[in-house]
Every structure is written in structure tokens, then in C-alpha cells.
Design a protein around this motif. Structure first.
Motif, PDB file in Angstrom:
ATOM      1  N   ASP A   1      40.295  39.040 -34.748  1.00 20.11           N
ATOM      2  CA  ASP A   1      41.161  39.150 -35.920  1.00 20.11           C
ATOM      3  C   ASP A   1      41.458  37.746 -36.443  1.00 20.11           C
ATOM      4  O   ASP A   1      41.831  36.853 -35.672  1.00 20.11           O
TER       5      ASP A   1
ATOM      6  N   TRP B   1      47.841  43.944 -42.292  1.00 20.87           N
ATOM      7  CA  TRP B   1      46.511  44.296 -42.755  1.00 20.87           C
ATOM      8  C   TRP B   1      45.921  45.330 -41.803  1.00 20.87           C
ATOM      9  O   TRP B   1      46.008  45.176 -40.581  1.00 20.87           O
TER      10      TRP B   1
ATOM     11  N   CYS C   1      42.713  46.743 -40.228  1.00 18.24           N
ATOM     12  CA  CYS C   1      41.424  46.090 -40.024  1.00 18.24           C
ATOM     13  C   CYS C   1      40.464  46.886 -39.151  1.00 18.24           C
ATOM     14  O   CYS C   1      40.876  47.711 -38.344  1.00 18.24           O
TER      15      CYS C   1
ATOM     16  N   CYS D   1      39.152  44.001 -43.610  1.00 19.62           N
ATOM     17  CA  CYS D   1      40.566  44.374 -43.608  1.00 19.62           C
ATOM     18  C   CYS D   1      41.017  44.733 -45.024  1.00 19.62           C
ATOM     19  O   CYS D   1      40.491  44.204 -46.004  1.00 19.62           O
TER      20      CYS D   1
END
Length: 107
Positions: A36, A55, A57, A62
Motif C-alpha cells: 500500500d 482509500w 484498494c 485504489c
């Protein structure tokens, strides 16, 4: 010349249909995990998660996990609640009174 104008208008129309609150990440065919970009956490390919920036994802990209209010009454203000990952629109002089949202983008 008319052909180019028609193509230009079509491209402008298509651009308005895309979600500007998303981004893509390239992945390699042999990848088993991805990182990430916000939290630097590792996730298995095929999984999904919500990071600390709200977000949503996957390893391929994302999208914002919230809608952003764009139109609401002038006597109101929009504030982001990071714990709930949502915007709250309330009266400027009284945060206990919620306001209507006429349009929003995202999510």
C-alpha cells in the motif's frame, strides 16, 4: 475537419464519465503481494483493504472510499471525518444541524 471535431467532442464526453478519484497500479504477472502506497502495508494479490487515507484498494489500484460534496446550501460547510471516512455537511454556525447535499462526486 468535421471528423476531428466529432472525435474531440467524443473524447471530452468520455473524460467526464471517468472517476477522477481512482488510480491504477501496475502489477507483474508473478507478483504474490503488493505494498500500500499510504500505509506501507503488504497485501496478497486478490485481496482488498481500506487504508488510513480512506482509500479502498486492491493490488491493481485504489479509489476514494467516500463521496465529496460539491453542492449544498451557502450557509453550510463541508468537513471530512477521517474516522468515519465521510464528509459531514452542517450549518456554519451550528455543527449539530446537518445540511442537504445536492450533488457529490466519487465513490
Amino acid at each position: 475537419m468535421k471528423k476531428y471535431l466529432a472525435v474531440a467532442l467524443l473524447l471530452c464526453a468520455l473524460a467526464s464519465l471517468t472517476n477522477a478519484q481512482c488510480f491504477q497500479n501496475p502489477i507483474k504477472p508473478d507478483m504474490t503481494h503488493c505494498q500500500d502506497n499510504v500505509d506501507n502495508t503488504w497485501h496478497a494479490v486478490g485481496s482488498s483493504w481500506r487504508n488510513s487515507a480512506c482509500w479502498d484498494c486492491t493490488c491493481t489500484g485504489c479509489c476514494a472510499g467516500f463521496s465529496t460534496p460539491r453542492q449544498f446550501p451557502d450557509d453550510c460547510v463541508s468537513e471530512f471525518d477521517a474516522k468515519r471516512c465521510e464528509y459531514i455537511v452542517h450549518k456554519k454556525n451550528d455543527p449539530t444541524i446537518l445540511c442537504p447535499i445536492y450533488s457529490a462526486v466519487g465513490k
